[in-house]
Design a protein around this motif. Sequence first.
Motif, mmCIF file in Angstrom:
data_model
loop_
_atom_site.group_PDB
_atom_site.id
_atom_site.type_symbol
_atom_site.label_atom_id
_atom_site.label_comp_id
_atom_site.label_asym_id
_atom_site.label_seq_id
_atom_site.Cartn_x
_atom_site.Cartn_y
_atom_site.Cartn_z
ATOM 1 N N HIS A 123 36.449 47.793 41.248
ATOM 2 C CA HIS A 123 37.900 48.004 41.341
ATOM 3 C C HIS A 123 38.588 47.649 40.025
ATOM 4 O O HIS A 123 39.507 48.351 39.593
ATOM 5 N N ALA A 124 38.144 46.559 39.390
ATOM 6 C CA ALA A 124 38.730 46.170 38.099
ATOM 7 C C ALA A 124 38.454 47.252 37.053
ATOM 8 O O ALA A 124 39.337 47.600 36.251
ATOM 9 N N ASP A 159 40.743 50.152 37.719
ATOM 10 C CA ASP A 159 42.094 49.872 37.227
ATOM 11 C C ASP A 159 42.156 50.019 35.712
ATOM 12 O O ASP A 159 43.107 50.588 35.165
ATOM 13 N N GLU A 160 41.146 49.491 35.039
ATOM 14 C CA GLU A 160 41.100 49.584 33.566
ATOM 15 C C GLU A 160 40.998 51.043 33.141
ATOM 16 O O GLU A 160 41.655 51.473 32.190
ATOM 17 N N PHE A 164 44.324 52.669 33.452
ATOM 18 C CA PHE A 164 45.195 52.235 32.373
ATOM 19 C C PHE A 164 44.857 52.985 31.083
ATOM 20 O O PHE A 164 45.748 53.454 30.359
#
Length: 149
Positions: free
Chosen positions: A37-38, A41-42, A45
Amino acid sequence: MSVLDHIPALKGNGRRRAVDEVERLRRDLTLALSHLHAAGDELAFVKQERDEARAKRAEAEEIVVKQQADIDELTEERDELAEELAALKRRFAALLAVEANTHRIDVPPMVRDTSAIEDQATEPIDVRPLQEAAALGLLGPVTDPGRIR
């Protein structure tokens, strides 16, 4: 680590160890999902930044195209004006020469008005050797050889 890990007799039989392994794998899965998930998200972005950069680049390219069009237009106008000026100079060259000769200022050579303080005439500087100047009496009486007037 728990207390059960240090005491082998309390650790349990094979069934308990399988449950422990499943629990460890669930923790690993949870950790892996949180990393996933991180990373998502990255990635989102980074994609957003890429899209913004592309939009800015497109805007900059549009500005460059407009500026180049303005430069081309102004260069063409400058060239036309230069040609027009050259034609006018050729056409009125004789008239300009007559006008310049009509309004000329005649001053005899080597004569100028020196009444104003900023226009005072200068004279050549006497640069004779000291011995010659002393022989002609231009130095006056020398009482201190370090100070010549």
